[in-house]
Design a protein around this motif. Sequence first.
Motif, mmCIF file in Angstrom:
data_model
loop_
_atom_site.group_PDB
_atom_site.id
_atom_site.type_symbol
_atom_site.label_atom_id
_atom_site.label_comp_id
_atom_site.label_asym_id
_atom_site.label_seq_id
_atom_site.Cartn_x
_atom_site.Cartn_y
_atom_site.Cartn_z
ATOM 1 N N ILE A 129 0.832 -1.207 0.000
ATOM 2 C CA ILE A 129 0.000 0.000 0.000
ATOM 3 C C ILE A 129 0.862 1.250 0.000
ATOM 4 C CG2 ILE A 129 -1.573 1.360 1.448
ATOM 5 C CD1 ILE A 129 -3.076 -1.194 2.024
ATOM 6 N N MET A 130 1.971 1.228 0.733
ATOM 7 C CA MET A 130 2.858 2.389 0.720
ATOM 8 C C MET A 130 3.471 2.614 -0.661
ATOM 9 S SD MET A 130 2.771 4.012 3.615
ATOM 10 C CE MET A 130 0.996 3.683 3.442
ATOM 11 N N VAL A 131 3.778 1.549 -1.348
ATOM 12 C CA VAL A 131 4.278 1.694 -2.726
ATOM 13 C C VAL A 131 3.186 2.297 -3.608
ATOM 14 C CG1 VAL A 131 5.078 0.467 -4.789
ATOM 15 C CG2 VAL A 131 5.986 -0.148 -2.539
ATOM 16 N N GLN A 132 1.960 1.834 -3.424
ATOM 17 C CA GLN A 132 0.841 2.393 -4.195
ATOM 18 C C GLN A 132 0.689 3.883 -3.916
ATOM 19 O OE1 GLN A 132 -2.624 0.078 -3.177
ATOM 20 N NE2 GLN A 132 -1.832 -1.790 -4.130
ATOM 21 N N TRP A 133 0.760 4.251 -2.634
ATOM 22 C CA TRP A 133 0.627 5.664 -2.276
ATOM 23 C C TRP A 133 1.764 6.486 -2.865
ATOM 24 C CZ3 TRP A 133 -1.255 6.586 3.448
ATOM 25 C CH2 TRP A 133 -2.529 6.010 3.596
ATOM 26 N N SER A 134 2.939 5.893 -2.991
ATOM 27 C CA SER A 134 4.090 6.635 -3.532
ATOM 28 C C SER A 134 3.908 6.991 -4.998
ATOM 29 C CB SER A 134 5.379 5.828 -3.350
ATOM 30 O OG SER A 134 5.470 4.756 -4.270
ATOM 31 N N LEU A 135 2.918 6.387 -5.629
ATOM 32 C CA LEU A 135 2.632 6.641 -7.041
ATOM 33 C C LEU A 135 1.354 7.443 -7.249
ATOM 34 C CD1 LEU A 135 3.451 3.032 -8.293
ATOM 35 C CD2 LEU A 135 4.789 5.080 -8.815
#
Length: 218
Positions: A129-135
């Motif tokens: 989810i943090m990777v998703q938020w980073s995008l």
Amino acid sequence: MNLFSIFEVLEKSSDDENARHMSQYMRDQFPFLGIKSSLRKEMTKDYFKEAKKEKRIDWDFVDYCWEKPYREAQYVAVDYLKHMNPLLVFKDIERLKNLIITKSWWDTVDGLHRTIGDLVLKDSQGDEIMVQWSLEENLWLRRIAINHQMFRKEKMKKELLEEIIVNNLGSHEFFINKALGWALRDYSKTNPSWVRGFIHKYEKELSKLSIKEASKYI
């Protein structure tokens, strides 16, 4: 103690002169009552102490804080969630996401990044989810993703940090480039050689601001 009574206490302590200066400091993004952080925390600590005994998070209270016009109310919600941190469960991530993208500015966003950081450690989906938020297009979600591992020291997931930062290289957004520098600077206190290597590897893509912030202690 009724949590909602906090607002009566706060509103009775408003200070117009402080309010004016506080609003100016935040570029007149929000109105203020003019209550300084130390006084606000002193006023609310007994309420939060009692709230912990209920062993549940009152999301109606949090939402009410976010609906209030003056900024101190949002600060109260951020403080409350810090106190109730152990009771947060992973499904609360969507509620927290809504807070991040509503009435957004660096003050509340930075106030929530450690709460988010602790929460995502509780579930195997957290890193994804943090990777998703980073995008995400929303810069505040990206800022949370960049900074959510701050203060982890030896528990830092280096590969995750690198992936998230790389996802944000080339940004011209001040709040993103500042966050990149802060995340690297914080980790440099634990692993300076890794951070030096990272800066060298991505020197051409990192902004001058990010490099300046990241290099402060190395």
